[in-house]
Design a protein around this motif. Structure first.
Motif, PDB file in Angstrom:
ATOM      1  N   ARG A 624      38.017  63.398  78.062  1.00  0.00           N
ATOM      2  CA  ARG A 624      39.238  63.246  77.265  1.00  0.00           C
ATOM      3  C   ARG A 624      40.437  62.944  78.164  1.00  0.00           C
ATOM      4  O   ARG A 624      41.304  62.139  77.832  1.00  0.00           O
ATOM      5  CB  ARG A 624      39.499  64.524  76.454  1.00  0.00           C
ATOM      6  N   LEU A 625      40.482  63.583  79.320  1.00  0.00           N
ATOM      7  CA  LEU A 625      41.597  63.356  80.230  1.00  0.00           C
ATOM      8  C   LEU A 625      41.550  61.936  80.795  1.00  0.00           C
ATOM      9  O   LEU A 625      42.588  61.274  80.917  1.00  0.00           O
ATOM     10  CB  LEU A 625      41.544  64.395  81.369  1.00  0.00           C
ATOM     11  N   GLU A 626      40.362  61.459  81.138  1.00  0.00           N
ATOM     12  CA  GLU A 626      40.225  60.089  81.665  1.00  0.00           C
ATOM     13  C   GLU A 626      40.700  59.070  80.629  1.00  0.00           C
ATOM     14  O   GLU A 626      41.382  58.099  80.954  1.00  0.00           O
ATOM     15  CB  GLU A 626      38.756  59.817  82.019  1.00  0.00           C
ATOM     16  N   LEU A 627      40.350  59.292  79.362  1.00  0.00           N
ATOM     17  CA  LEU A 627      40.728  58.373  78.301  1.00  0.00           C
ATOM     18  C   LEU A 627      42.241  58.274  78.164  1.00  0.00           C
ATOM     19  O   LEU A 627      42.811  57.181  78.168  1.00  0.00           O
ATOM     20  CB  LEU A 627      40.093  58.829  76.981  1.00  0.00           C
ATOM     21  N   TYR A 628      42.893  59.441  78.061  1.00  0.00           N
ATOM     22  CA  TYR A 628      44.334  59.439  77.808  1.00  0.00           C
ATOM     23  C   TYR A 628      45.146  59.228  79.072  1.00  0.00           C
ATOM     24  O   TYR A 628      46.173  58.556  79.045  1.00  0.00           O
ATOM     25  CB  TYR A 628      44.748  60.757  77.140  1.00  0.00           C
ATOM     26  N   GLN A 629      44.701  59.781  80.189  1.00  0.00           N
ATOM     27  CA  GLN A 629      45.514  59.688  81.392  1.00  0.00           C
ATOM     28  C   GLN A 629      45.488  58.285  81.975  1.00  0.00           C
ATOM     29  O   GLN A 629      46.475  57.829  82.513  1.00  0.00           O
ATOM     30  CB  GLN A 629      45.036  60.703  82.451  1.00  0.00           C
ATOM     31  N   SER A 630      44.364  57.576  81.857  1.00  0.00           N
ATOM     32  CA  SER A 630      44.317  56.216  82.390  1.00  0.00           C
ATOM     33  C   SER A 630      45.314  55.338  81.645  1.00  0.00           C
ATOM     34  O   SER A 630      46.037  54.539  82.234  1.00  0.00           O
ATOM     35  CB  SER A 630      42.897  55.633  82.260  1.00  0.00           C
ATOM     36  N   ARG A 631      45.386  55.551  80.299  1.00  0.00           N
ATOM     37  CA  ARG A 631      46.361  54.799  79.516  1.00  0.00           C
ATOM     38  C   ARG A 631      47.774  55.250  79.862  1.00  0.00           C
ATOM     39  O   ARG A 631      48.691  54.452  79.972  1.00  0.00           O
ATOM     40  CB  ARG A 631      46.090  55.015  78.029  1.00  0.00           C
TER      41      ARG A 631
END
Length: 637
Positions: A624-631
């Motif tokens: 979940r962090l990879e999804l939102y933080q990359s954006r």
């Protein structure tokens, strides 16, 4: 002690043997002088045995001594039988060692000493020479402590009140010294006499006996035997009618029994002990009469209004106190006053003064706490010195602490009384053991409430002034953040109550987050665990609480704990970070704190990923962090 039937059965054979030895000694043809000496000793022993048959003997040592005495008389009988006429052949083939008679005389002397001691220990009244030590019998050479215990228990049975008090003090010393001595006191029937002294003795004797019983609570078997002996009923009677110093010692003993053997909690509750302890806790803490108790049926509003009608009508309406204090919501989560602000101590003190004034103006109509204390008993308590009153409250709180531990029914009983308000007041105004034991009792109640929705709804409902007072005091200790005995139980309590707070109740999170930076590892770890209860998925308001933790600066502190904390604290901090990442993955603060990097690093640490909770939530938190933080990172640039 034992009945006549037991005495006759035990003494019949030794008396018969003694008579036979005497008769055969007169028929001796050889060693006549030696046999006459044995006869004299045996007659003396037989006289003592017949005296014992008429006495009420202390059974435990009597059995041991009679077995030994019977063996001695058997040997004496065998020896004198060899000295009877039997012809030349028998004399030639009968060998009697030169020292046999001397040894037998010594054995008979020892038996005489043993039976004499038994008679003294079983019948001594202690009135004339209460300080005289009976001495140990010859049989006690191998086990002197056992016979010393027997002597003290016998004194408890038959001695004067003064000598019984001294005997109880001796048993206290023995029980303190060694676990085995404590077991012996119970096995040798010492509990019954101690309980009788608690009921019948003078002040010092009652205290000593109650102290001894508390010290004997070393293991579950010992406590179970004391429960069967009737300790609950005796202690309940003392808590109702006894002197305050004895009541305090009894309360301490109850806490020891309950701590060692939690199964006895319900037995104490069935004997009305909870209500009696709450009565002692409430004495001079909150109002005494049940009519004015703050319960679910009467809110603080009615007490305040009662005071308003009798006194200055403007006293209570200032600053809209009614509106601030009274929450009429029926929902199951607490709505505390002064949302997001420091507690207003002034208003709190006004509440206490209003309650106390109302209590005083109505006290003439009081007849006791729910009928549990007589009016004369209340008057006697009023004249006790402050130290005794404080000690009583400390021990009552300690007893309630261990009685409440893990017991939902007792916690419900405690919270339905005025105890919650008492604990809040004592936590605020007292010091030392009173304050600490109150904090620990609250912690145990909160722990049970954490797993019981029913208890949370009944004890910590929004309309409960007592529940709000408790939270205010817990929060006050946490905000001070002084590393003392109170801090950790108060942190734990707030964490256990996490499901009772509304989203608008933001003042709890900040002080807990500040403790993450605490130098004391135990404090920061307990703060992490408490915050995790706010942030975990099981908490309905987990998203709001996670945002509050981030807003209070929790992310950077948690990063430090994951990297540099002790191993246990590292895992706890990582679990909290995972929950925050799961529930608020799009937080810019998490991106700036590089939480994704922390989770990546943690996933490679064997000591961390072995934890079942980490194993369950870390992979999803990373995704979940990879999804939102990359954006999010693209948006930053």
């Amino acid at each position: 002690m034992m009945g006549d039937g037991g005495v006759k059965a035990m003494l019949a054979k030794p008396i018969q043997l003694a008579d036979q030895v005497t008769k055969w000694a007169d028929d001796a043809h050889y060693f006549r002088q030696e046999c006459q000496e044995l006869k004299t000793k045996t007659e003396r022993l037989a006289s003592l045995l017949r005296q014992a048959a008429r006495a009420d003997l202390y059974e435990r040592p009597a059995r041991r001594i009679m077995v030994d005495t019977e063996q001695v008389l058997d040997k004496a009988f065998a020896l004198v039988s060899k000295c009877r006429a039997g012809g030349l052949v028998k004399r030639v083939f009968t060998i009697i060692p030169a020292g046999a008679f001397k040894k037998m005389t010594m054995l008979l002397d020892n038996s005489i000493g043993d039976v004499s001691w038994l008679l003294r220990v079983s019948t001594a009244s202690g009135e004339e020479d209460g300080d005289a030590h009976l001495g140990l019998p010859p049989i006690a050479q191998n086990e002197p402590i056992l016979f010393l215990i027997w002597e003290q228990i016998a004194t408890l049975q038959t001695g004067s009140l003064e000598s019984r008090a001294d005997a109880a003090a001796s048993l206290v010393s023995l029980a303190r010294d060694n676990d085995r001595y404590g077991k012996l006191i119970i096995e040798e029937d010492g509990v019954g006499p101690l309980l009788r002294l608690v009921k019948e003795g003078r002040l010092e004797g009652q205290e000593n006996a109650a102290l001894a019983i508390g010290l004997l609570a070393r293991d579950t078997d010992s406590v179970e035997q004391m429960i069967k002996a009737g300790v609950c009923l005796v202690f309940a009677k003392v808590l109702k009618d006894g002197a305050m110093k004895v009541q305090a010692m009894v309360s301490w003993a109850i806490s020891e029994l309950a701590a060692t053997y939690p199964k006895c909690q319900d037995t104490f509750a069935q004997n009305n002990v909870i209500r009696l302890l709450v009565g002692h806790l409430a004495f001079e803490t909150v109002q005494e009469h049940s009519k004015y108790a703050i319960t679910s049926k009467m809110s603080i509003h009615s007490v305040v209004m009662d005071n308003k009608n009798q006194n200055n009508p403007n006293n209570v309406q200032k600053n809209g106190m009614h509106a601030d204090l009274i929450d009429t919501s029926d929902q199951s989560m607490i709505k505390h006053p002064n949302h997001g602000k420091q507690p207003q101590q002034k208003n709190q003190n006004q509440i206490h003064s209003v309650i106390e004034h109302t209590m005083k103006t109505k006290s003439a109509k009081a007849t006791g706490l729910n009928g549990s204390m007589s009016s004369s008993g209340v008057k006697a308590r009023e004249y006790e010195d402050p130290e005794t009153k404080a000690y009583m409250k400390a021990m009552a709180a300690r007893a309630l602490w261990f009685l409440a531990k893990g017991n939902q029914a007792i916690c419900k009983s405690i919270t339905e009384s005025k105890a919650l308000l008492c604990f809040a007041v004592l936590l605020e105004k007292q010091t030392g053991d009173v304050q600490y034991n109150s904090a620990m009792a609250l912690m145990e109640i909160c722990r049970v409430a954490e797993d019981s929705a029913d208890l949370r709804r009944s004890a910590f409902k929004p309309s409960s002034p007592a529940a709000r007072a408790v939270v205010d005091q817990l929060l006050h200790v946490v905000e001070k953040a002084e590393f003392d005995d109170l801090l950790i139980p108060c942190i734990i309590s707030l964490g256990c109550l996490s499901r009772t707070f509304r989203a608008t109740e933001t003042r709890i999170i900040g002080p807990l987050v500040k403790l993450l930076d605490e130098r004391e590892g135990d404090v920061s770890r307990e703060a992490v665990i408490a915050l995790t209860k706010f942030a975990c998925t099981e908490n309905f308001l987990h998203t709001d609480h996670c945002k509050a933790i981030i807003a209070a600066g929790g992310a950077k502190h948690l990063v430090q704990l994951v990297y540099f904390g002790e191993q246990v604290a590292q895992v706890d901090a990582l679990i909290l970070l995972c929950y925050i990442a799961l529930h608020v993955p799009d937080s810019e603060a998490l991106a700036q704190a590089e939480i994704l990097t922390v989770l990546e690093w943690s996933s490679k640490q064997a000591c961390m990923i072995q934890d079942p909770t980490v194993e369950a939530i870390l992979p999803e938190a990373k995704v979940r962090l990879e999804l939102y933080q990359s954006r999010g990172v693209k948006n930053y640039h």
